[in-house]
Design a protein around this motif. Structure first.
Motif, PDB file in Angstrom:
ATOM      1  N   ILE A  69     101.601  48.563  30.774  1.00  0.00           N
ATOM      2  CA  ILE A  69     101.066  47.528  29.907  1.00  0.00           C
ATOM      3  C   ILE A  69     100.536  48.018  28.637  1.00  0.00           C
ATOM      4  N   PHE A  99      85.074  38.310  27.307  1.00  0.00           N
ATOM      5  CA  PHE A  99      85.508  39.429  26.942  1.00  0.00           C
ATOM      6  C   PHE A  99      87.012  39.595  27.095  1.00  0.00           C
ATOM      7  N   TYR A 116     102.291  47.240  24.952  1.00  0.00           N
ATOM      8  CA  TYR A 116     101.826  46.197  24.078  1.00  0.00           C
ATOM      9  C   TYR A 116     101.308  46.309  22.685  1.00  0.00           C
ATOM     10  N   ASN A 121     101.277  41.046  35.982  1.00  0.00           N
ATOM     11  CA  ASN A 121      99.623  40.694  36.536  1.00  0.00           C
ATOM     12  C   ASN A 121      99.356  39.834  37.539  1.00  0.00           C
ATOM     13  N   ILE A 123      90.225  43.327  36.102  1.00  0.00           N
ATOM     14  CA  ILE A 123      88.858  42.689  35.256  1.00  0.00           C
ATOM     15  C   ILE A 123      87.981  42.411  36.334  1.00  0.00           C
ATOM     16  N   ILE A 181     104.384  40.325  31.330  1.00  0.00           N
ATOM     17  CA  ILE A 181     102.980  40.387  31.659  1.00  0.00           C
ATOM     18  C   ILE A 181     102.658  39.449  32.884  1.00  0.00           C
ATOM     19  N   GLY A 226      89.959  38.257  21.754  1.00  0.00           N
ATOM     20  CA  GLY A 226      90.773  38.783  20.903  1.00  0.00           C
ATOM     21  C   GLY A 226      91.957  38.084  20.834  1.00  0.00           C
ATOM     22  N   MET A 283      84.455  46.360  24.412  1.00  0.00           N
ATOM     23  CA  MET A 283      85.576  46.083  25.151  1.00  0.00           C
ATOM     24  C   MET A 283      86.290  47.220  25.653  1.00  0.00           C
ATOM     25  N   LEU A 284      85.857  48.182  25.133  1.00  0.00           N
ATOM     26  CA  LEU A 284      86.630  49.490  25.781  1.00  0.00           C
ATOM     27  C   LEU A 284      85.974  50.087  26.897  1.00  0.00           C
ATOM     28  N   PHE A 293      86.972  50.098  30.387  1.00  0.00           N
ATOM     29  CA  PHE A 293      88.135  50.913  30.488  1.00  0.00           C
ATOM     30  C   PHE A 293      87.640  52.358  30.537  1.00  0.00           C
ATOM     31  N   VAL A 340      92.408  46.667  19.823  1.00  0.00           N
ATOM     32  CA  VAL A 340      91.408  46.916  20.863  1.00  0.00           C
ATOM     33  C   VAL A 340      90.854  45.677  21.596  1.00  0.00           C
ATOM     34  N   THR A 341      90.818  44.582  20.398  1.00  0.00           N
ATOM     35  CA  THR A 341      90.038  43.377  20.932  1.00  0.00           C
ATOM     36  C   THR A 341      91.154  42.529  21.819  1.00  0.00           C
ATOM     37  N   LEU A 342      92.511  42.833  21.659  1.00  0.00           N
ATOM     38  CA  LEU A 342      93.510  42.473  22.461  1.00  0.00           C
ATOM     39  C   LEU A 342      93.653  42.939  23.738  1.00  0.00           C
ATOM     40  N   LEU A 343      93.002  44.077  24.011  1.00  0.00           N
ATOM     41  CA  LEU A 343      93.564  44.956  25.305  1.00  0.00           C
ATOM     42  C   LEU A 343      93.053  44.212  26.425  1.00  0.00           C
ATOM     43  N   PRO A 344      91.778  43.294  26.477  1.00  0.00           N
ATOM     44  CA  PRO A 344      91.590  43.003  27.970  1.00  0.00           C
ATOM     45  C   PRO A 344      92.678  41.846  28.207  1.00  0.00           C
ATOM     46  N   HIS A 345      93.110  41.061  27.118  1.00  0.00           N
ATOM     47  CA  HIS A 345      93.982  39.935  27.387  1.00  0.00           C
ATOM     48  C   HIS A 345      95.161  40.429  28.434  1.00  0.00           C
ATOM     49  N   PHE A 346      95.523  41.889  28.288  1.00  0.00           N
ATOM     50  CA  PHE A 346      96.870  42.204  28.736  1.00  0.00           C
ATOM     51  C   PHE A 346      96.444  42.785  30.220  1.00  0.00           C
ATOM     52  N   VAL A 347      95.112  43.036  30.464  1.00  0.00           N
ATOM     53  CA  VAL A 347      95.023  43.480  31.686  1.00  0.00           C
ATOM     54  C   VAL A 347      94.864  42.664  32.768  1.00  0.00           C
ATOM     55  N   THR A 353      97.677  49.697  35.312  1.00  0.00           N
ATOM     56  CA  THR A 353      97.408  49.251  33.946  1.00  0.00           C
ATOM     57  C   THR A 353      98.170  49.787  32.946  1.00  0.00           C
ATOM     58  N   ILE A 393      81.689  45.617  18.671  1.00  0.00           N
ATOM     59  CA  ILE A 393      82.385  44.732  19.850  1.00  0.00           C
ATOM     60  C   ILE A 393      83.565  45.523  20.487  1.00  0.00           C
ATOM     61  N   CYS A 394      84.436  46.526  19.671  1.00  0.00           N
ATOM     62  CA  CYS A 394      85.281  47.171  20.477  1.00  0.00           C
ATOM     63  C   CYS A 394      84.699  48.078  21.272  1.00  0.00           C
TER      64      CYS A 394
END
Lengths: 303, 301
Positions: free
Chosen positions: A281, B170, A285, A221, B124, A217, B174, A36-37, A40, B112-119, A278, A32-33
């Motif tokens: 931030i 996505f 966080y 954003n 995105i 944020i 998170g 998600m990564l 990026f 890592v799973t929280l990252l997209p929330h902050f972008v 990006t 999953i990670c």
């Protein structure tokens, strides 16, 4: 019933099944990670690969040699991006400061149990949460317009000076402070201002960090209202510039097949801009994550 | 008692409230009363007071237009897909995160799973459009490498709801997992110890202890989602849609934006926005009242 299965001892070794289960769960989370990564990693790779490699579609995972920092040179040489960045910093710093000031000043009286106006003011604040953003869109625009604030930086700061939701959240934080502290401070002759500044705020570091991060944020954003209220490109924050660069331009290119790629460097600038916008931030966080998680939890219990 | 009360009725407290009162009056309450322009034929030249009344004409216009059915359907489809596909994901994610035994590994996964929330939405959406591009997108490069034709994802009506839902999953899973994680850590660990002593396996512990314990949270979150079904993530939809796929991507809020702010058709757009507000309000209030009843029932169990 279960006692029939024989004696079990505390602290026995975990069964093979549990160990295998753990392994698969960890593997699943790693997958999953990775998903998600990936986007990026792709952007980071493209941003340091040579423009030719991007054009030839050879960037898939990881940067392609020869590495090139050309895009960054262009980004920092592009006045649109510089101006956007400066504007974003302006909106983020002053906007967040204004947000926090209004929020704290509103939340403190609302949290004082013996404040006479408490009930009516709580209602005054929370009732505004029930109007949907869509319903407010046109009327809010017209109000900003009739105040003569269109196309000013102040419009973005003032029209979103505080969020009722975060005022209520901050109030909940303040309410967890024991009442005796206020009594003691009052007996010492402290004014409400002194209590707020000397007693309440020093105890509310976590709350201020959490809500400050939320506001920051949103300021960093946000693109929609900046795009609607401000037409002068010299006042646009970075997200509006980015939207033009990576969403509008991209779709334009794809919808119109006759246009050849607008130069290889344009492509690289896109990725480098995403990175520089990006990164701040993404670097902040993880350090505030602890507070942040606490804040959501409190909000969900109280909410 | 009376003295104590007046003691706290300090003018200082009212002074502190001045900024928020001014702000809410100016930028919330005046706009709320401004929705009355939905009932007027608003002209910027005449202003709010002098524009002539127009009754429910704009509502009639909207309800009888082809847009009414389209934007309502799209809004409900996006909200419904979100409920059906995205709702379970954070629960599963939280269960997985909760079973990681090493605290540092758990924190790393969560970061890592929280990252997209902050972008930002813009980034995105930009990356998504890029990865799905028919010529340069990784998805289509992969399709081509196994001998399939590239698909122009962003230009086909049918794909939009799925793309939107996937991106929401996505971006927000998170973040939404945090609430469930909090509920999971509140479970009394002795329950598990007792279960282990009784020889209950992992699966049995999950179904007998974990799920029943977080069920109130799950139901509450579900009701909150139903209440918000109309409020699709409007800024995201706006970024992802384009003129070619408006038929499946135009939702109530983007329609209000297009007609009102781009087309300067203020009264009509306000009428549509008012319709949305009322519809959303009915959903929120009814799901809240069910939630409250549920909460009371839950505390009785």
């Amino acid at each position: 019933m279960p006692h029939l299965f024989g004696k079990r001892h505390k602290g026995i070794r975990r069964s093979t099944g549990a160990v295998v289960g753990d392994f698969f769960i960890t593997l699943g989370l790693a997958a999953i990670c990775a998903i998600m990564l990936y986007p990026f990693i792709y952007v980071l790779s493209a941003a340091i690969s040579s423009p030719e490699a991007i054009r030839a579609n050879s960037v898939v995972f990881g940067p392609v040699k020869p590495f090139s920092l050309e895009a960054y040179r262009l980004v920092f040489g592009d006045s649109r991006i510089w101006i956007g960045y400066a504007n974003t910093l302006y909106y983020a710093v002053f906007g967040t400061a204004l947000n926090l000031a209004v929020t704290v000043l509103a939340a403190y009286p609302l949290s004082r149990r013996r404040f006479r106006g408490r009930k009516v003011m709580n209602l005054f604040v929370s009732i505004t949460m029930f109007i949907s953003a869509t319903g407010m869109m046109i009327p809010l625009f017209l109000v900003v317009k009739s105040l003569g604030l269109l196309d000013t930086r102040a419009s973005l700061l003032l029209a979103f000076a505080a969020s009722p939701f975060f005022i209520i959240l901050m109030r909940s934080f303040f309410e967890t402070i024991p009442e005796e502290l206020f009594e003691v401070a009052r007996l010492d002759g402290a004014s409400e201002w002194t209590i707020l500044l000397r007693v309440v705020l020093p105890m509310s570091g976590a709350a201020l960090a959490t809500i400050g991060l939320y506001y920051l944020i949103n300021r960093w954003n946000g693109y929609f209202w900046a795009m609607v209220l401000i037409t002068d490109p010299n006042k646009h924050p970075l997200q509006v510039v980015l939207r033009q660069l990576i969403v509008v331009a991209q779709m334009g290119e794809e919808l119109d097949v006759s246009i050849d790629r607008a130069g290889t460097t344009a492509e690289a600038i896109k990725y480098a801009t995403i990175v520089v916008s990006t990164l701040p931030i993404a670097l902040i966080y993880p350090f505030l994550q602890k507070f942040f998680v606490k804040g959501i939890t409190l909000g969900s219990i109280k909410g | 008692m009376r003295r104590a009360k007046s003691l706290h009725d300090d003018p200082a407290l009212w002074i502190m409230l001045i900024p928020v009162i001014l702000y809410l009056l100016l930028f919330r309450y005046i706009p709320i009363s401004g929705v009355l322009i939905a009932l007027k034929r608003f002209s910027p030249f005449l202003g709010f007071l002098k524009s002539p009344w127009n009754g429910l004409e704009y509502f009639r216009q909207f309800f009888s237009s082809i847009y009414f059915e389209r934007v309502l359907r799209n809004t409900l489809v996006l909200g419904g897909y979100y409920l059906a596909f995205a709702f379970p994901v954070p629960i599963i994610l939280a269960l997985m995160l909760n079973s990681v035994r090493k605290p540092r590994l758990k924190k790393a996964f969560q970061t890592v799973t929280l990252l997209p929330h902050f972008v930002s939405f813009v980034v995105i959406a930009g990356i998504a459009i890029n990865l799905l591009s028919p010529r340069t997108g990784v998805v289509n490069l992969f399709r081509q490498s196994i001998g399939l034709e590239p698909i122009f994802f962003m230009q086909q009506q049918g794909f939009f709801p799925f793309i939107y839902t996937f991106i929401r999953i996505f971006k927000e899973s998170g973040y939404e997992a945090i609430v469930y994680l909090a509920a999971l850590t509140a479970i009394d660990p002795t329950l598990y110890e007792a279960a282990e002593v009784d020889g209950a396996g992992r699966w049995r512990q999950l179904t007998a202890i974990t799920l029943p314990s977080i069920m109130p949270t799950i139901v509450l979150m579900f009701l909150v989602r139903i209440g918000n079904i109309v409020s699709v993530s409007f800024e995201e939809v706006l970024l992802l849609q384009n003129d070619v796929i408006l038929e499946t991507s135009e939702v109530i809020s983007t329609f209000v934006y297009r007609r009102g702010l781009l087309g300067a058709d203020y009264s009509y757009a306000t009428a549509v926005g008012l319709f949305e507000t009322v519809f959303a309000l009915i959903l929120v209030v009814s799901s809240n009242s069910i939630a409250r009843r549920f909460k009371n029932a839950a505390s009785l169990w």
